[in-house]
Enzyme design. Structure first.
Site, PDB file in Angstrom:
ATOM      1  CD  GLU A 220      -2.994  -1.329   2.097  1.00  0.00           C
ATOM      2  OE1 GLU A 220      -3.101  -0.406   2.915  1.00  0.00           O
ATOM      3  OE2 GLU A 220      -3.752  -2.315   2.079  1.00  0.00           O
TER       4      GLU A 220
ATOM      5  CG  HIS B 176     -15.536  -7.389   6.421  1.00  0.00           C
ATOM      6  ND1 HIS B 176     -15.253  -6.636   7.519  1.00  0.00           N
ATOM      7  CD2 HIS B 176     -14.474  -7.254   5.582  1.00  0.00           C
ATOM      8  CE1 HIS B 176     -14.069  -6.041   7.362  1.00  0.00           C
ATOM      9  NE2 HIS B 176     -13.583  -6.405   6.195  1.00  0.00           N
ATOM     10  CG  HIS B 177     -14.108 -13.648   7.431  1.00  0.00           C
ATOM     11  ND1 HIS B 177     -13.937 -14.839   6.746  1.00  0.00           N
ATOM     12  CD2 HIS B 177     -15.309 -13.737   8.056  1.00  0.00           C
ATOM     13  CE1 HIS B 177     -14.997 -15.614   6.955  1.00  0.00           C
ATOM     14  NE2 HIS B 177     -15.845 -14.957   7.736  1.00  0.00           N
ATOM     15  CD  GLU B 178      -9.109  -6.392   9.155  1.00  0.00           C
ATOM     16  OE1 GLU B 178      -9.382  -5.747   8.142  1.00  0.00           O
ATOM     17  OE2 GLU B 178      -7.997  -6.952   9.337  1.00  0.00           O
TER      18      GLU B 178
ATOM     19  CD  GLU C 260      -6.481  -2.812   0.142  1.00  0.00           C
ATOM     20  OE1 GLU C 260      -6.981  -1.734   0.435  1.00  0.00           O
ATOM     21  OE2 GLU C 260      -6.008  -3.574   1.002  1.00  0.00           O
TER      22      GLU C 260
ATOM     23  CD  GLU D 180      -7.581   0.903   2.823  1.00  0.00           C
ATOM     24  OE1 GLU D 180      -8.238   0.705   3.845  1.00  0.00           O
ATOM     25  OE2 GLU D 180      -6.706   0.129   2.420  1.00  0.00           O
TER      26      GLU D 180
HETATM   27  C1  NOJ Z   1      -8.433  -2.406   5.317  1.00  0.00           C
HETATM   28  C2  NOJ Z   1      -9.205  -2.643   4.078  1.00  0.00           C
HETATM   29  O1  NOJ Z   1      -8.422  -2.376   2.940  1.00  0.00           O
HETATM   30  C3  NOJ Z   1     -10.446  -1.797   4.117  1.00  0.00           C
HETATM   31  O2  NOJ Z   1     -11.161  -1.912   2.912  1.00  0.00           O
HETATM   32  C4  NOJ Z   1     -11.284  -2.203   5.311  1.00  0.00           C
HETATM   33  O3  NOJ Z   1     -12.376  -1.339   5.410  1.00  0.00           O
HETATM   34  C5  NOJ Z   1     -10.477  -2.139   6.603  1.00  0.00           C
HETATM   35  N1  NOJ Z   1      -9.258  -2.793   6.462  1.00  0.00           N
HETATM   36  C6  NOJ Z   1     -11.227  -2.747   7.771  1.00  0.00           C
HETATM   37  O4  NOJ Z   1     -11.333  -4.126   7.640  1.00  0.00           O
HETATM   38 CA    CA Z   2      -6.022  -1.895   2.746  1.00  0.00          CA
END
Ligand code: NOJ
Ligand code: CA
Length: 680
Positions: free
Chosen positions: A186, A390-392, A479, A485
């Protein structure tokens, strides 16, 4: 005609075209041996040399040197390197010309035409180890990989280094991002001389007058990502630098194994690189019996941008983004438009506070108070909209894997067919890089788990793409780029206006990008006074064409789209293509791409510019001869400017034919998005 030329070969006497392989035997003298491999169009010539020290390869494009002799080899822990003292046992040439149909993609049919040379070699000393080198020459580039066959004197190995070199013949201009940094991929791209690179990620794009080159890799499986490090005094020889495990080892493996393909795409111009299918061609087709019915490209909206611009939060509480009510609003909007899916971030438990700065606390199957996942899923189903999971993970892979199967099982039960996952954090599991073998192995387990549960993958902060979506078609997009973002909430105020005319030529060569375009409201500075989207509205629309992704987000809030005439373009633009043609462009300056919808005769054209205004003339010679088309153009208003008047745009209507020339006036940070519909 494709040729395999043994240039200086002791077995020359026995050489005859077509029976060359059979006549090849080991070189018994110290004289170097050489072989040549040419692309089907003969523009690329790869010369392989073997001497006592090593194999080396060099590359010419239309007679101009691209790579000088560059060594090949591999170093192992606790063993001598596999490089010197090799003799060739057999050389097997082959040509292949076929085509295949991807499940989704930039083209409905991909031509796979190459010449190949397989070189079997063995060490000359005691306990000799064997090595096979496989070279391919396509019209759009060359590739090679190491194959280490099952053998008596090499079984379990720790690879400590790959000795692959890229000895460039000149000091190209390079477009690159540094490797081994906390934010992984990034970063804004740097543009500097090749000689100034320390260590770079791939794809690494290099340009010079009349030539463009990109170094990358294909089919990265159970191995470490390749980065490129400068190693010589003249600073234009790069070496493969494999991303290590935390202890410094590069790859744990066992014979037989293949390395990923090392790829060098070459074209006359940088824009021509965008029309290459080399990376996908080097990946294997999917398994025959694999279920593909659930895999569908499409557009999505989601509870997302409002968090990035500070209006809402992922954390539970007064400004919690993921609420049942808000999700139903998004579903309503999607059902009234040509939007397939709705993403909800922050729907599950564990997002309290600074979630990215502590070991993960997420529960991937339990919803947060205020979000009724069963109700939302049922509502989405009733409205014909797909809920997107969604999985963070906050880079906690071991933690995630404990819940992974259950988490996908839940989504399968709820009818969720795609999941966005993310790995925010400086290191995976505290100490592993985001692109070493550790993460490559995890991502493979994830892809297979998702497929078992009928789920498509959209991954953020993950390993770079190497074309594996050919083999695993549920690997839709990712990504691995500095995305939208950053314009929403990054303390550094966001991306530069030239970013989106760099990434198609760099990161985009690897595969689809989930950049998340489509911002219509540029006045979001209430909580983010220093941030802005560095483009005009027409540029945002054009990104749906210039940034390829089979899952494409419309990133803004539904209320910013509601009733907006320009949303008609987002409604119309497809995400799966019959054909795609990068027409004009210069990296960092501008780009024009035309694509034909896979399911109709409609064409879509996107043109984007950096911070400069420019006028482009585009000849519509890709349209069907004799056919008239209604052309709907979404263009910058004359006073549009990314900094001062980003929302100023115009919609115009006209009729055109194949061969018509159109003029596009792009304002600073501007663009043009065009729909071409056959007139019946
Ligand atoms: C980073 C991701 O690139 C973004 O799209 C997301 O909203 C946040 N993490 C939270 O999971
Ligand atoms: Ca990101």
């Amino acid at each position: 005609m494709t040729r395999f030329l043994p240039i200086l070969l002791l077995v020359m006497a026995g050489y005859c075209s077509g029976c060359w392989a059979a006549n090849t035997t080991a070189n018994t003298s110290d004289a170097p041996q050489q072989w040549q491999l040419q692309s089907p169009d003969q523009a690329l010539t790869l010369t392989l040399t073997l001497n006592q020290q090593a194999f080396s390869y060099q590359l010419n494009f239309k007679g101009r040197p691209v790579l000088k002799p560059s060594h090949l080899g591999m170093a192992f822990k606790d063993q001598s390197p596999l490089q010197a003292g090799l003799k060739v046992l057999k050389v097997t040439p082959r040509t292949s010309n076929s085509s295949w149909q991807p499940v989704w993609g930039q083209r409905a049919t991909i031509v796979d035409h190459f010449a190949e040379l397989v070189v079997d070699a063995i060490e000359t000393g005691d306990k000799p180890r064997q090595l096979q080198l496989v070279f391919r020459a396509y019209n759009d580039g060359i590739a090679f990989r190491y194959h280490l066959p099952a053998q008596p004197h090499l079984n379990k190995v720790v690879i400590s280094n790959e000795l692959t070199e890229f000895a460039f013949a000149r000091n190209f201009k390079a477009w690159w991002i540094p490797a081994y940094r906390d934010l992984s991929f990034e970063y804004q791209y740097l543009n500097s001389a090749l000689s100034s690179i320390d260590v770079a990620h791939t794809p690494l794009t290099l340009t010079d007058e009349g030539i463009a080159v990109a170094v990358h890799e294909a089919a990265l499986l159970n191995y470490a990502s390749m980065t490129l490090r400068n190693i010589t005094d003249n600073h234009i020889t790069l070496t493969a630098d494999l991303v290590p495990w935390a202890n410094g080892d590069k790859v744990y493996t066992q014979t037989p194994f293949n390395t990923p393909w090392r790829t060098i795409q070459v074209a006359d111009s940088e824009v021509a690189l965008l029309n290459s299918d080399l990376i996908l061609n080097l990946n294997e087709p999917p398994a025959k019996d694999v279920e593909l019915g659930y895999i569908k490209p499409g557009k999505y909206i989601g509870i997302w941008w409002e968090m990035h611009i500070g209006q809402k939060d992922w954390s539970p509480g007064p400004i919690q983004g993921a609420t049942t009510e808000r999700a139903l609003q998004y579903i309503d909007f999607a059902s009234q438009h040509d939007i397939d899916g709705v993403l909800v971030e922050g729907w599950n438990q564990g997002w309290e506070g600074q979630w990215w700065q502590r070991p993960p606390t997420f529960n991937f199957t339990k919803a947060v108070a205020g979000f009724d996942i069963n109700k939302v899923a049922a509502y989405a189903k009733a409205k014909g909209v797909r809920l997107i999971g969604h999985h963070e993970t906050a880079a906690g892979v071991q933690y995630y894997e404990q819940q992974m199967d259950e988490a996908f099982k839940l989504y399968q039960q709820l009818g969720v067919t795609s999941v966005k996952m993310g790995y925010v954090g400086k290191r995976i599991d505290q100490n592993q890089w985001h692109d070493g073998q550790y993460m490559v192995q995890h991502f493979q387990r994830l892809t297979e788990t998702a497929a078992r549960h009928g789920v498509m993958v959209n991954a953020h902060e993950t390993v770079k793409d190497t074309g594996l979506s050919r083999t695993y078609p549920n690997l839709m997009t990712r990504e691995s780029v500095r995305g939208m973002e950053y314009n929403g909430g990054s303390p550094d105020s966001g991306n530069l206006p030239n970013h989106t005319v760099i990434i198609p030529f760099t990161r985009g060569l690897a595969g689809p990008i989930d950049f998340t375009p489509g911002i219509f409201n540029f006045n979001y500075q209430q909580h983010r006074p220093n941030n802005r989207v560095p483009s005009t509205l027409a540029n945002q629309l054009a990104l749906y064409v210039t940034l390829y992704s089979p899952l494409q987000m419309a990133a803004d809030l539904p209320e910013n789209y509601q009733g907006h005439p320009a949303f008609a373009f987002i409604d119309a633009v497809p995400t799966d293509w019959q054909q795609s043609k990068a027409l004009q462009g210069k990296i960092g300056e501008y780009l024009v791409i035309a694509r034909q919808d896979k399911h109709s005769e409609n064409w879509y054209l996107g043109a984007t510019s950096n911070e400069q205004a420019r006028e482009l003339t585009v000849k519509l010679d890709f349209l069907k001869p004799g056919q008239s088309y209604q052309m709907i153009s979404y263009v910058d208003a004359p006073d549009a400017h990314w900094e001062t008047k980003p929302m100023a745009y115009q919609i115009t209507n006209s009729t055109v034919k194949a061969g018509s020339k159109i003029k596009l006036k792009l304002q600073p940070g501007g663009g043009a998005a065009i729909e071409l519909i056959p007139v019946l």
